[in-house]
Design an enzyme around this catalytic site. Structure first.
Site, mmCIF file in Angstrom:
data_model
loop_
_atom_site.group_PDB
_atom_site.id
_atom_site.type_symbol
_atom_site.label_atom_id
_atom_site.label_comp_id
_atom_site.label_asym_id
_atom_site.label_seq_id
_atom_site.Cartn_x
_atom_site.Cartn_y
_atom_site.Cartn_z
ATOM 1 N N CYS A 279 -16.070 104.365 17.720
ATOM 2 C CA CYS A 279 -15.482 103.496 16.694
ATOM 3 C C CYS A 279 -16.479 102.507 16.087
ATOM 4 O O CYS A 279 -16.570 102.411 14.851
ATOM 5 C CB CYS A 279 -14.293 102.722 17.266
ATOM 6 S SG CYS A 279 -13.494 103.461 18.676
ATOM 7 N N ARG A 308 -18.019 108.209 30.083
ATOM 8 C CA ARG A 308 -17.109 107.267 30.740
ATOM 9 C C ARG A 308 -17.193 107.461 32.246
ATOM 10 O O ARG A 308 -17.244 108.592 32.723
ATOM 11 C CB ARG A 308 -15.674 107.474 30.253
ATOM 12 C CG ARG A 308 -15.531 107.234 28.762
ATOM 13 C CD ARG A 308 -14.113 107.422 28.273
ATOM 14 N NE ARG A 308 -14.068 107.387 26.810
ATOM 15 C CZ ARG A 308 -12.986 107.633 26.092
ATOM 16 N NH1 ARG A 308 -11.848 107.931 26.698
ATOM 17 N NH2 ARG A 308 -13.027 107.586 24.772
ATOM 18 N N GLN A 326 -15.573 114.441 21.899
ATOM 19 C CA GLN A 326 -14.329 114.246 21.159
ATOM 20 C C GLN A 326 -14.518 114.676 19.712
ATOM 21 O O GLN A 326 -15.581 114.457 19.123
ATOM 22 C CB GLN A 326 -13.929 112.772 21.158
ATOM 23 C CG GLN A 326 -13.450 112.223 22.479
ATOM 24 C CD GLN A 326 -13.012 110.776 22.326
ATOM 25 O OE1 GLN A 326 -13.725 109.959 21.772
ATOM 26 N NE2 GLN A 326 -11.816 110.474 22.809
ATOM 27 N N ASP A 328 -13.789 113.174 17.025
ATOM 28 C CA ASP A 328 -13.399 111.800 16.763
ATOM 29 C C ASP A 328 -13.342 111.538 15.267
ATOM 30 O O ASP A 328 -14.204 112.002 14.515
ATOM 31 C CB ASP A 328 -14.434 110.875 17.410
ATOM 32 C CG ASP A 328 -13.860 109.540 17.787
ATOM 33 O OD1 ASP A 328 -12.656 109.330 17.576
ATOM 34 O OD2 ASP A 328 -14.611 108.691 18.313
ATOM 35 N N HIS A 330 -11.992 108.389 12.193
ATOM 36 C CA HIS A 330 -11.409 107.086 11.882
ATOM 37 C C HIS A 330 -11.029 107.057 10.414
ATOM 38 O O HIS A 330 -11.847 107.406 9.553
ATOM 39 C CB HIS A 330 -12.390 105.965 12.213
ATOM 40 C CG HIS A 330 -12.664 105.868 13.681
ATOM 41 N ND1 HIS A 330 -13.672 106.578 14.290
ATOM 42 C CD2 HIS A 330 -12.005 105.203 14.668
ATOM 43 C CE1 HIS A 330 -13.644 106.338 15.588
ATOM 44 N NE2 HIS A 330 -12.646 105.514 15.842
ATOM 45 N N LYS A 411 0.332 104.228 19.508
ATOM 46 C CA LYS A 411 -0.232 105.542 19.199
ATOM 47 C C LYS A 411 0.818 106.630 19.335
ATOM 48 O O LYS A 411 1.867 106.452 19.954
ATOM 49 C CB LYS A 411 -1.403 105.849 20.138
ATOM 50 C CG LYS A 411 -1.015 105.913 21.610
ATOM 51 C CD LYS A 411 -2.207 106.259 22.494
ATOM 52 C CE LYS A 411 -1.811 106.270 23.967
ATOM 53 N NZ LYS A 411 -2.911 106.733 24.837
ATOM 54 N N HIS A 457 -7.419 105.450 14.476
ATOM 55 C CA HIS A 457 -8.246 106.363 15.261
ATOM 56 C C HIS A 457 -7.509 107.703 15.360
ATOM 57 O O HIS A 457 -6.281 107.735 15.419
ATOM 58 C CB HIS A 457 -8.442 105.853 16.688
ATOM 59 C CG HIS A 457 -9.066 104.509 16.790
ATOM 60 N ND1 HIS A 457 -10.371 104.318 17.159
ATOM 61 C CD2 HIS A 457 -8.559 103.273 16.580
ATOM 62 C CE1 HIS A 457 -10.640 103.029 17.181
ATOM 63 N NE2 HIS A 457 -9.551 102.368 16.834
#
Length: 588
Positions: A279, A308, A326, A328, A330, A411, A457
């Protein structure tokens, strides 16, 4: 299952957890009890025992449970004061901890306990009224694992016994059959058998090595999704694997998420961290120039490998790893655009997942956490309503996941049910009340003033690793033609047919098909059998007839022996399956 049946099964399983704890107490004597809740498909109980359990213990505990059930005890409930509870459980440190936590809530006047024979447990229920309601042939203890008390690695490690229980023997049998089938489909086993991926202590726990066949499937997943993103209004970006500590301080990750991040790396006397998320990097791209409301929405997407820290005991195959990728994205937009962008993101998620043959979805709308969270209730409630409306517009069933949102916003979680009816977490669409403010994101509105944009996200696969594991188990390694690592096997009956097979292989590869030509000295049947074990979707057999008539004999894993075809007829037949791998524009 209707509500009454669900409640009855819940009570059976909850009572079985207590019966199991009673049995463990009778067998081991010195036992410190944790908790014993109902879970999906069963129950568990956590214990601190004088020795480690072995698989053979489960059968012994089961027999003791049957003895207890045969006594037909009443299951009795009563409420007692906190002082009485502390006296009753004075030798049970985990129960005392729970009692003291309950006592801190002024709304609680005491605690609830349940008695079965001589066994007493701290519990709010509910349970069956009598052990006579339990069936000796409808339960089974499944396995033993370790579990930290309250899931905290700073706490003691307890031993957890998992069990399952049902109303009828045939339900237990069906469940055991499903577990056995799931074991055969285990992505770790199939990953080795099909030579897809591996992991090694030499490179570190929770890190994955993608072998050529697995890497080919991953490449095809990525290629399809990336092309679909670009076709449907996303801008593709790339960002670093590490970032300065100041970046993660600004984002709040070092305040809210540090326990899942790796220790800092020192570079030029500055601290850097491996990225747990992308992000902040996408925000930096947005903030690199001044934006107008006319530029919005902006949709940034990338395949971002993130890192992680996961406890070693929780790591499992591809489903729980320490480095994963991911898809990912945005979405940065005006408040007026945010609802339509959530609807579009959900529509796009469903399109991507359905393209891989997945059709059984359920949505969960996760609301504000009770502890860590930012943003006022008005913003949270408006965002939650927007998410619920998007789910309804997509025609999906949904449940409310109370308190399941991230600290920075609510979410939608899309969960998939695979061929065995198991649920897998995949797509997430997440509001963010945190980062736009923290990073001072702005756009120039129609009024000429600066405004803070909204940010959503979004990840569709969730992680490529977990998504790949789900595909392996859903399809039992027998992938659809368009993303099978090897699509076509060619088997010559004898060496007389080698040249024809080589030319056929070349033609198929020239048009982009993935081909395995077996020119080994093995017999034809052995070659075909090997390709069946490799789960190659189509095998072409070439003998005298095929060479003479310039064709091929086709064996399909899905449809069986299809007989002789010309090359053109064969290509025409498989074209619809191959076309499934061609992304489309769907955002009208």
């Amino acid at each position: 299952m209707n509500k009454i049946e669900h409640e009855k099964l819940y009570n059976i399983r909850h009572t079985m957890a207590h019966v199991m704890a009673y049995a463990v107490k009778q067998i081991f004597g010195e036992v410190k009890f944790g908790i014993g809740p109902v879970i999906e498909d069963g129950f568990y109980y956590d214990f601190e025992l004088p020795r480690s359990l072995v698989p053979e213990d489960l059968g012994i505990i089961e027999e003791k449970m049957r003895d207890i059930i045969n006594n037909g005890y009443q299951v009795l409930n009563e409420s007692i004061s906190f002082d009485e509870a502390r006296q009753m459980f004075n030798d049970q440190p985990y129960k005392l901890e729970l009692i003291n936590e309950l006592a801190q809530n002024p709304e609680n006047s005491g605690v609830s306990i349940y008695r079965i024979g001589e066994f007493v447990d701290l519990c709010k229920g509910p349970h069956v009224a009598s052990l006579k309601e339990l069936n000796l042939k409808t339960f089974k203890l499944m396995r033993v694992s370790g579990a930290y008390w309250k899931g905290d690695a700073e706490n003691p490690m307890l031993q957890r016994i998992y069990g399952t229980a049902w109303e009828r023997p045939e339900e237990l049998k069906a469940y055991i059959d499903k577990i056995e089938e799931a074991s055969k489909r285990d992505h770790r086993t199939l990953g080795t058998q099909l030579d897809l991926f591996s992991s090694s202590q030499d490179i570190g726990q929770g890190l994955v090595l993608w072998h050529p066949k697995g890497a080919m499937i991953r490449y095809l997943l990525e290629k399809f999704s990336q092309t679909a993103h670009i076709l449907n209004g996303y801008d593709w970006v790339y960002t670093p694997h590490i970032g300065r500590a100041e970046l993660w301080k600004t984002s709040g990750h070092l305040q809210f998420y540090k326990e899942s991040m790796y220790n800092a790396i020192e570079i030029d006397n500055e601290e850097y961290y491996l990225k747990p998320m992308s992000c902040p990097f996408h925000i930096m791209i947005y903030n690199s120039s001044l934006r107008s409301y006319k530029d919005l929405p902006i949709r940034y997407a990338e395949y971002a490998t993130v890192y992680r820290y996961e406890l070693s005991g929780t790591l499992q195959g591809l489903t729980r790893v320490r480095g994963f990728t991911q898809d990912d994205a945005h979405i940065i937009c005006t408040p007026e655009q945010v609802h339509s962008e959530v609807v579009k993101a959900l529509k796009f998620s469903l399109y991507i997942l359905k393209s891989f043959g997945l059709n059984n979805f359920k949505a969960y709308v996760a609301t504000k956490p009770k502890k860590k969270s930012i943003g006022d209730d008005k913003d949270w409630n408006a965002a939650i309503e927007s998410l619920k409306n998007a789910v309804v517009a997509a025609g999906l069933e949904y449940e409310i996941d109370e308190g399941g949102g991230a600290f920075y916003g609510p979410k939608i979680d899309l969960k998939l049910r695979d061929a065995l009816g198991r649920e897998w977490q995949c797509s997430t669409i997440q509001f963010d009340f945190n980062l736009p403010e923290r990073f001072n994101m702005k756009y120039i509105g129609a009024d000429g003033a600066k405004h803070t944009p909204m940010m959503v996200h979004r990840a569709l696969f969730g992680s490529l690793e977990r998504f790949f594991a789900m595909l392996i188990e859903h399809y039992n390694g027998d992938f659809p033609l368009w993303y099978a690592p090897v699509q076509i096997g060619i088997v010559p009956i004898s060496s007389n047919h080698y040249e024809y097979c080589k030319e056929l292989s070349k033609k198929l590869k020239t048009i982009g098909l993935r081909v395995n030509l077996d020119l080994s000295d093995d017999k034809m049947r052995a070659k075909v059998r090997r390709m069946e074990l490799e789960k190659i979707p189509i095998v072409l057999i070439i003998g005298d007839q095929e060479v003479e008539k310039e064709g091929l004999s086709v064996r399909s894993r899905k449809e069986g022996n299809l007989g002789f075809m010309t090359l053109n007829d064969f290509l025409e037949k498989i074209k619809p399956e191959l076309d499934m791998g061609v992304p489309k524009y769907i955002m009208d």
